[in-house]
Design a protein around this motif. Structure first.
Motif, mmCIF file in Angstrom:
data_model
loop_
_atom_site.group_PDB
_atom_site.id
_atom_site.type_symbol
_atom_site.label_atom_id
_atom_site.label_comp_id
_atom_site.label_asym_id
_atom_site.label_seq_id
_atom_site.Cartn_x
_atom_site.Cartn_y
_atom_site.Cartn_z
ATOM 1 N N ILE A 204 44.883 -6.762 -13.883
ATOM 2 C CA ILE A 204 43.720 -7.039 -13.281
ATOM 3 C C ILE A 204 42.720 -7.179 -14.536
ATOM 4 N N CYS A 205 42.867 -6.345 -15.359
ATOM 5 C CA CYS A 205 42.303 -6.114 -16.893
ATOM 6 C C CYS A 205 42.357 -7.479 -17.769
ATOM 7 N N GLY A 207 43.497 -10.393 -16.239
ATOM 8 C CA GLY A 207 43.145 -11.529 -15.488
ATOM 9 C C GLY A 207 41.555 -11.763 -15.754
ATOM 10 N N VAL A 208 40.873 -10.633 -16.063
ATOM 11 C CA VAL A 208 39.414 -10.805 -16.135
ATOM 12 C C VAL A 208 38.992 -10.955 -17.580
ATOM 13 N N ASN A 265 47.172 -9.421 -12.455
ATOM 14 C CA ASN A 265 46.553 -10.405 -12.914
ATOM 15 C C ASN A 265 46.138 -11.489 -12.141
ATOM 16 N N GLY A 268 42.997 -10.514 -10.693
ATOM 17 C CA GLY A 268 41.674 -10.727 -11.784
ATOM 18 C C GLY A 268 41.437 -11.880 -11.990
ATOM 19 N N LYS A 269 42.246 -12.792 -11.819
ATOM 20 C CA LYS A 269 41.906 -14.416 -11.975
ATOM 21 C C LYS A 269 41.341 -14.779 -10.706
ATOM 22 N N PRO A 320 36.443 -7.765 -9.082
ATOM 23 C CA PRO A 320 37.297 -7.221 -10.032
ATOM 24 C C PRO A 320 36.502 -7.186 -11.424
ATOM 25 N N GLN A 321 35.684 -8.040 -11.830
ATOM 26 C CA GLN A 321 35.045 -8.002 -12.811
ATOM 27 C C GLN A 321 34.065 -6.753 -13.050
ATOM 28 N N MET A 324 35.974 -3.274 -12.977
ATOM 29 C CA MET A 324 36.488 -3.013 -14.196
ATOM 30 C C MET A 324 35.517 -2.872 -15.299
#
Length: 332
Positions: A204-205, A207-208, A265, A268-269, A320-321, A324
């Motif tokens: 996730i991290c 991806g963002v 990922n 996150g995207k 997610p943004q 995180m």
């Protein structure tokens, strides 16, 4: 007496372990249960699993490959469970406690049984009356794809019965697989579950848009979360820096082969959970594990900000943004 080993599961990790067993020099009989009849027919005819690690050659007698789980278990002494935790109850629906009586059970499942919110060892003990001394847990930093390539890999075999773990470790060891044993059946199994959650967080991290510097901070905090939790659940003397804990976390969080990192990922995207699952066509255990761990931790109340953030993103539809960003203020 020649040991008889049954593999229950038809995925990439199951295929990899069958390869390990086949390449080990100890005489043994290997049986394989798969659900998919077409895959069984293909395996018998062409000696390859058509859906996973198809480059791996598997040569077993046709009579040793079946979708009759009762017959496969009846014929075997060692039963390796290797299906996604979310599907374990369905897989074992025809299996009775009597059928498993006297069998040695090996869990290669790095997940938690949903609804029950139990690790595999606890589930087998309560549902099937399998004594804990008859259960082994396979853990360690070992991706199936690298086993297929015969890259050097290390496994930890954990059991309360050190003789049992040593015997089974001997059945897996070969020129590209090294093994060691442990008595930390609870810690290694929970660590194997948790590392999937942190690999999702890592994805996730990425991806963002966070970079390697933050990834390092994230994972150094993750190993401390693992230590806090396993120490709360099963407080024994353990070295969290051993490969069964830290090593497994690192490879799952960083490897190109990590399906949990890949899944994270995509989240996150901007993918939805459903769209990410459909595109991957593979199970990311971390998705199910984080919900189970959320409920388990209601009892233990361990401080787990990374796990909590992943749960908020996947099950409470938090951004997610945003999530995180909040997490960055809690780590050090």
């Amino acid at each position: 007496m020649i040991p008889k080993v049954a593999m229950i599961g038809g995925g990439s990790w199951a295929t990899a372990i069958v390869k390990m067993l086949s390449d080990n020099e100890t005489p043994k009989e290997i049986y394989w249960w798969m659900r998919n009849e077409e895959a069984i027919s293909h395996l018998k005819k062409y000696k390859h699993n058509p859906n996973y690690l198809s480059s791996v050659e598997i040569r077993l007698p046709d009579t040793h490959i079946s979708n009759d789980i009762v017959r496969i278990i009846q014929q075997s002494d060692y039963i390796i469970l290797n299906v996604p935790a979310a599907f374990l109850k369905e897989t074992l629906k025809e299996v009775t406690p009597e059928l498993l009586k006297g069998k040695k059970i090996i869990s290669a499942i790095k997940g938690i049984v949903p609804d029950e919110n139990q690790i595999i060892g606890e589930f087998l003990q309560q549902k099937y009356q399998v004594p804990l001394k008859d259960i082994v847990v396979i853990s360690g930093p070992c991706h199936a794809e690298e086993v297929a390539l015969e890259k050097l890999s290390y496994l930890t075999i954990a059991s309360l019965d050190e003789d049992f773990s040593a015997v089974f470790a001997g059945l897996l060891r070969n020129r590209y697989i090294k093994t060691n044993v442990s008595d930390d059946i609870f810690g290694t199994e929970y660590a194997a579950v948790l590392k999937n959650i942190y690999a999702v967080a890592s994805g996730i991290c990425h991806g963002v848009g966070y970079g390697d510097n933050f990834q390092a901070v994230l994972i150094s905090n993750a190993i401390r979360e693992i230590k806090r939790f396993v120490d709360a659940v099963h407080p024994i003397d353990r070295d969290i820096k051993e490969s069964a804990y830290l090593g497994d976390l690192l490879v799952t969080a960083y490897s190109q082969f990590s399906r949990n990192r890949t899944f994270g990922n995509m989240i996150g995207k901007g993918y939805t959970v459903k769209s990410a699952q459909l595109e991957m066509n593979m199970v990311a255990e971390g998705y199910y594990a984080v919900k189970c761990m959320h409920h388990i931790n209601l009892k233990y109340k361990v401080d787990m900000p990374i796990s909590r953030a992943v749960y908020a993103i996947l099950y409470e539809q938090h951004s997610p943004q945003l999530e995180m960003g909040l997490l960055t203020e809690q780590l050090n």
